[in-house]
Structure formats: structure tokens, C-alpha cells
Enzyme design. Structure first.
Site: not given
Length: 367
Positions: A94-96, A124
Site C-alpha cells: 500500500y501507499c498513502f 494507509y
């Protein structure tokens, strides 16, 4: 192959392995338990790409990012992602926000490693929102019971023996008092909240609808309790744990002297004792104003003598006198005041065995 996922409950209940593609500075501000940070861009690269995005738009930022993360740098990072994917076939990345960064990492893993590795939808931010809502929902739907008592009665020891206990100090890595700092430091406030939320989620999934937690202030060391939880605690019934002064002195000696010293030595080696002694003196200095000049000076000399003897012979005998004064003259008057103030909420009081029995029977009666 796992599909891209938005089942955050499954992710946290089953401790799914996760790769965080955010920059290190983002990860350091807050992350989830057990997650590995394998960023697409380092902090400097992220800053440059972000500035480009604001000034020239997404396409220009993508071009700059590809130029910055290229050749040998790209190969090294892909190698780390592919290794994680192979070692954690049941995991996610995942990223932000679950957007461009995680999509790029996902595509490069497929192109270079031949692995279709799933992303967490919403990233996130969505998982963090889910955990915050988990605590809010628990406060609204579950009963809270507080465990109070004088310093040194062993409240944490009781909590960890209860299937429905929430160890706030454990999650904050702090013992909750002026002398409560540990050798290993505290998590960020976001990390603290995330750990607590996962604990709540798992316990609720196990059928728990009543939680016992220590009667804490809003802040445990540097970690602040979620405001809805703290507010819920203010009206909760209270169970009061009692013990003799001698037993409390021994418990404080074990926790704040023997174990703290061992922690510092384990973390810092030869410098451990000096740093441990510095920590104790610093903690005493922090309450100097509330102790008053004469009492502080007397306790300071007692502490210095105890530390000198411990350094010379290993004996901790001299600490008992100093700890006794700290409990009788400093902590106990505050707790007597708190007990009187909250007296109407106390529904049971007793020593450890009786309190454990009461709390276990109490939760069974609520099932």
C-alpha cells in the site's frame, strides 16, 4: 493470488503481512504493527516529485519520478519488493491513498518478478480511518470498567491476566508515572493508537463486549489516549486494587530499579548503568517543584547513595528507603484525593486475588 483488498478487518485480524511503499518520513510519523517500509521514493525524491506535481501537474511529476528512480536504484528497490512478495504470498502492499505509488510498485513487481501482488484499496489513509472508527465504535457499544489503586499495587499485572484487559501502558511502552519512561522509548502517538485499535478489534472479534483498563490520565508518557475513549472512561465504574506498603515498595523496586537497569544495560551495554542512573535522577528532577525544596534534596541524596551502592556492589537495598518516601509523601496523597473524588464510582475494592475474581465474574455476568 489475492485480489486488491479493502477488507481491513481481515487484514488486521489475521496480521496480514504488509509492505508500506510510502517514504521513510511518512512511515516514521505513523505505521501499523509489523509492517515493513519498502518505499518507492526516499524522502528527498518524494519532496522533489511533490514540488513538481504542485507546479507542473501529474504527468510531469511521473516523468521526474521515473528519472529519479531509475537504473541501479530502481533495480535495488524492485529486488526488495519482489523478495517481500515471494516471502509473504498472503500479504499486500500500500501507499498513502492506494493510488499511483502503490500502482507503480505493483506493476514493477509484475514486470520484473512475474508476481501479481495485491494492493490495499484506499491505502494507509483508509486503514487508519478504519482503526480510529474501531475504537470509537467500541466506546459506544462496549462497557468500560476502570482499575484504580495506589502506585505499586500491580494494576498492570492484574490487567494482563484478564482476557478483556486493555493494557494502555503496554501499548504506550511507558509505566504511566513520573518515573515510567523505559529504556526503549515510546511509539509515536499514531502508532500507539493503531496498536490499541488492533487489540480492541481482536478482542471484540473474540466476543468481548466489556473492557477493563487502568484508570489513566489522558496522557501516558507522551502518548495521548483517543479522546472518545478518555471521555468514556470518565463515567465508567471503578474497581480499586489494594496492597500493603511493603509489597508496593518491592514492586516498585523490581519495576523501576531492577528491571529498568536491566533494560538499559541490554540496550546500551557498558553505558547502560550511567544512562539508567541519569534517567532516575532526571525523573526525580521533574517532580522537584511538587516535592518542595527540602524533601527533594533529601530524596536526591538518598537516590545518589542508592545508585552509588548499586554501582559498587550491585545491591539495591538502599532504594527501599527512597521508594518508601516517594510513595508515602508524594504518590499516596494524590491517590487518596483521587479515591475520595471518585468514591461514588467505586463498586469493589480488595487485594489482587479478590479483584481478579470479581472482574472475571463480572464479565461472565454480562455475557
Amino acid at each position: 493470488m489475492l485480489r486488491d483488498c479493502t477488507d481491513y478487518r481481515d487484514i488486521f485480524l489475521n496480521d496480514r503481512p504488509m509492505m508500506d511503499a510510502r517514504a521513510p518520513v511518512e512511515f516514521s510519523h505513523g505505521a501499523f504493527p509489523g509492517v515493513v517500509n519498502l518505499p518507492l521514493m526516499n524522502d528527498r525524491e518524494r519532496e522533489q516529485v511533490g514540488t513538481c506535481y504542485k507546479q507542473h501537474g501529474q504527468q510531469a511529476a511521473i516523468v521526474l519520478g521515473e528519472r529519479l528512480v531509475s537504473a541501479e536504484v530502481r533495480e535495488q528497490r524492485i529486488q526488495g519488493w519482489v523478495e517481500f512478495a515471494r516471502n509473504n504470498p498472503d500479504g499486500y502492499l500500500y501507499c498513502f491513498r492506494g493510488g499511483l505509488r502503490s500502482q507503480i510498485v505493483q506493476q514493477w513487481i509484475k514486470d520484473e518478478g512475474g508476481i501479481d501482488y495485491p494492493r490495499v484499496g484506499g491505502g494507509y489513509k483508509a486503514m487508519r480511518t478504519f482503526l480510529l472508527e474501531t475504537v470509537d465504535q467500541a466506546v459506544a457499544e462496549c462497557e468500560l470498567v476502570l482499575l484504580g489503586g495506589m502506585t505499586g499495587t500491580g494494576k498492570t499485572e492484574v490487567l494482563v491476566q484478564l482476557s478483556n484487559g486493555l493494557d494502555l501502558e503496554g501499548h504506550a511502552n511507558h509505566r504511566g508515572s513520573s518515573f515510567g519512561k523505559r529504556a526503549t522509548g515510546q511509539p509515536t502517538n499514531i502508532d500507539f493508537e493503531n496498536r490499541l485499535a488492533v487489540d480492541v478489534l481482536k478482542k471484540r472479534a473474540g466476543g468481548i463486549g466489556q473492557f477493563v483498563l487502568e484508570d489513566e490520565s489522558r496522557v501516558v508518557g507522551s502518548c495521548a489516549l483517543p479522546l472518545p475513549l478518555y471521555r468514556g472512561m470518565q463515567a465508567a465504574p471503578l474497581v480499586w486494587l489494594e496492597d500493603s506498603l511493603d509489597n508496593r515498595v518491592e514492586r516498585i523496586l523490581q519495576d523501576y530499579v531492577i528491571e529498568l537497569h536491566a533494560e538499559f544495560v541490554a540496550v546500551h551495554g557498558e553505558q547502560g548503568f550511567a544512562l539508567y542512573a541519569e534517567r532516575l535522577i532526571s525523573s526525580l528532577n521533574n517532580i522537584q517543584r511538587r516535592l518542595g525544596g527540602e524533601r527533594y534534596q533529601r530524596m536526591y541524596l538518598q537516590m545518589e547513595a542508592a545508585l552509588a551502592e548499586q554501582a559498587r556492589s550491585g545491591s539495591v537495598e538502599l532504594f527501599r528507603e527512597w521508594i518508601g518516601v516517594l510513595l508515602r509523601d508524594y504518590y499516596d496523597p494524590m491517590y487518596v484525593f483521587q479515591r475520595e473524588k471518585k468514591g461514588g464510582r467505586i463498586e469493589f475494592a480488595g487485594e489482587r486475588g479478590a479483584v481478579l475474581e470479581y472482574l472475571r465474574e463480572r464479565v461472565n455476568q454480562k455475557v
